[in-house]
Design an enzyme around this catalytic site. Sequence first.
Site, mmCIF file in Angstrom:
data_model
loop_
_atom_site.group_PDB
_atom_site.id
_atom_site.type_symbol
_atom_site.label_atom_id
_atom_site.label_comp_id
_atom_site.label_asym_id
_atom_site.label_seq_id
_atom_site.Cartn_x
_atom_site.Cartn_y
_atom_site.Cartn_z
ATOM 1 N N HIS A 56 -6.484 2.220 -5.195
ATOM 2 C CA HIS A 56 -6.043 1.088 -4.381
ATOM 3 C C HIS A 56 -6.675 -0.224 -4.861
ATOM 4 C CE1 HIS A 56 -4.020 3.640 -1.353
ATOM 5 N NE2 HIS A 56 -4.988 4.491 -1.635
ATOM 6 N N ASP A 110 -10.350 7.106 -1.430
ATOM 7 C CA ASP A 110 -9.184 7.948 -1.152
ATOM 8 C C ASP A 110 -8.100 7.825 -2.209
ATOM 9 O OD1 ASP A 110 -8.721 5.307 -0.263
ATOM 10 O OD2 ASP A 110 -6.990 5.987 0.890
ATOM 11 N N GLU A 111 -7.273 8.851 -2.245
ATOM 12 C CA GLU A 111 -6.027 8.903 -3.026
ATOM 13 C C GLU A 111 -6.210 8.514 -4.491
ATOM 14 O OE1 GLU A 111 -2.493 8.423 0.203
ATOM 15 O OE2 GLU A 111 -3.240 6.542 -0.620
ATOM 16 N N VAL A 112 -7.237 9.036 -5.115
ATOM 17 C CA VAL A 112 -7.405 8.841 -6.556
ATOM 18 C C VAL A 112 -6.350 9.665 -7.292
ATOM 19 C CG1 VAL A 112 -8.926 9.316 -8.513
ATOM 20 C CG2 VAL A 112 -9.848 8.287 -6.423
#
Length: 674
Positions: free
Chosen positions: A384, A454-456
Amino acid sequence: MSLAVSLRRALLVLLSGAIFILTVLYWNQGVMKTQAYSEALDRAIRSHKHPHNYPIPVEKLWTYKCENDRCVRSHFLGKGAKRVSFMSCSMTCGDINIWPHPTIKSLVNGHTVRFSTEDAQLLLDTPHHEVRKQLQLVWDWFVKQLRAIQRLEYTASSTSETGGAGASESTRTRRRSSILSNAPQNEFDTPAVSLFGSTFGGRRAGDVDSLTVKLSVIKSPELDFNLENDETYQLSTTFENRNLQVHIKANSYFGARHGLSTLQQLIWYDDEDHLLCTYATTMISDAPKFRYRGLMLDTSRHFFSVESIKRTIMAMGLAKLNRFHWHITDAQSFPYISRYYPELAEHGAYSESETYSEDDVREVTEFAKLNGVQVLVEVDAPAHAGNGWDWGPKRGLGELSLCINQQPWSFYCGEPPCGQLNPKNNHTYLILQRLYEELLQLTGPTDFFHLGGDEVNLDCWAQYFNDTDLRGLWCDFMLQAMARLKLANNGVPPKYVAVWSSALTNTKCLPNSQFVVQVWGGSTWQENYDLLDNGYNLVFSHVDAWYLDCGFGSWRATGEAACSPYRTWQNMYKHRPWDRMRLDKKRMKQVLGGEACMWTEQVDENQLDSRLWPRSAALAERLWSDPRDDHEFDIVPPEVFRRISVFRNRLVEQGIKAEALFPKYCGQNPGECI
C-alpha cells in the site's frame, strides 16, 4: 417650568435605573462562565457548528405516559394537564437510558429536576496540576455540548474573548459557567445564585439554584494514553435545598472523562419547559470490559477534513470508544506533509488542499484527548505504498518503492494503483524512521503503535528478488521497521506494536511478546485460533461483522462487492467472537479488544456520519459492557433498541448526521415495531 424640571428629574432617575439594570445584567452574563480555554479548544469550538434549524423538532401534538416500562403515546388535549415530552418519558421509564450501559451498578430515582446550562459549576478535587488543567478544558467543552442540548445559540468568540494568551483579566472572569477549584471547602456550602438573583431576590428558572459538578481525581497524575489506564469511575447525584450536587470520582483523568460522558447522557432537554432535566438521585459504578475499543478511518482513498475527523472523535468520546486508528496513507494518496520528506505529499497527495500538516495532526490529537480518545496514526508498510514514494531516484536514494502503477494491477496488488516498499533499500527504512519520529512527537507518548504490514504481494517482490525467501523478506522488513520505531521512540520500543493479519503473520517470525495482530479476516477463519495458540495478543476487526464499508456493491466494473452484505448495527452488536470461540481465561487475556474499520473506497465526507453512526455505537457497547446475549442470531432485545434510538438522537443533537434506525413512528412508539 417646575413641571419641566420634575419631568427631567424623573427621566434622569429612570435612565439611571435602566443603566444600573443593564450593567448588572452585563456583568451577570459572565459570572458563571468557564475558565481555561486554550487555543486548541477555541479551534475545536469554532469548527464545530450547529444548524440554526434544530434537527429534532418539538412535538407538541403528543404526550407520553410510562406503562409497563414503555412510553405510550397519546394526543395532547391540553385542558390544564401538563404535556410530558418523549425524552422526559424515555429517561424516566424503565431501565437507565444511557449508552453504553454501565457494567457494575446503575440506580436512578424517578424524581427529576429542571435547570439551565448557566446553573452549572465545576469543582475540581485533584492534587495534580496537569490533570486539573486538562479537566478545565474538558469542562469548557462539556458546557458547550450542554448548550447544544438546550438548543441555545452558541457564538464562538475570538481567542482574546475566550481566555487565550492575550485575554485581559476582566475578560477571563466574565464566563457563564464557573470553575470552583481553589476556594476553601466551606465556600461550597452556600447555594450559587446569580448576581441578578442575589441583588433583586429572584430565583433561577427551574428547580435548582446551582448544579455543582465535582470531579475528583486523587490517585493518578497520568495523562498519557496506554492500555493500562484506569478507566473506572463512580457517579453520584444528590439534591437538597435547590442545590444539585454531582460527584464523579475516578482514579485517573480517563475515568473522570468517561464519567462526564455519562453525565451528559443523564441530562436531556424538555421541550415543554425549554430547560434541561436530570435525575435528583443517581448512583453509577462503571468500568470497561475491554481495554482497546477502536474505530479506524482511512483518509487515503478519500480525503476527510480535520473538522469531520474531530466530529467523529467527539461521537467516539460520547460512546466511550478510546482509540482513533488513523489510516492516514495508502497507495492511492499520501496526504501527510512530512517535516523531513515533504516529497511524499508532493508526489502522493490528491491536491495541495487535500493534505494534513503537522498542526492538523496536533490539533486532532489535542481535541481527541479532550474526548478521552487516543490518536494512533498508521503509515501502512511495506504494501500500500504507491506514487508518494516514486521520487527516490531523483534524490539519489534509489527505488524506494517497487511495482508502482504496474499493470495488470490484479497480479501485483489488491487494488489499483500498485506499489510496495523496497525491502533492500536502507533509505526506505530511514524515511520510515523519520516518519515514526514525527508522528510520535505529534501524538505523544504511547505504548501502542501500528506498523501496517498487510496484503503484501509476494509476486511483486519476486520480480526483483527471485532468489530470496520472500516470506522471510517480509519478516525481515517488519523487524527492521520495528527497530526503526525503537530508534524513533528514543530507544524504547512501544509495549504493543500492531500489524494487520495476513497469511504471513502465522510464520511465527515476529516475537509475540511485542507484536499485536489486528485480525481483519472472517470470524470463523482458522487464523483466529492459530494466532492465539502462537501467543499473540489480538485486536478483532472481523470483516464479517465490524467492517463498515461492506454491502454497497462493487466500485469496479465487474464483480461483486468484496464483503457483502451490509453490516447492520444489530450484526455489529451481536458479534461476540470470544464467546463463539469459547475462549478460556488465558486466551481472553490475549484479546485486547476490537475495532470497527471504515475503508473509504466508496465513502467521502458526504456519507461519513451516516456510515459510522450509530453502527459504531453498537460496537462501543459490545466492547464496554459486553452484555450477555442468549437470544437467537440477529435478535436484539427491545430495551437495546430503545436505548440506541435515544443515543442516535443525542448524536444528532451534537451535529452528527447519524443514520436513521427505523421509521420515526417506531421511535415515538417504543417497542411497537420490534
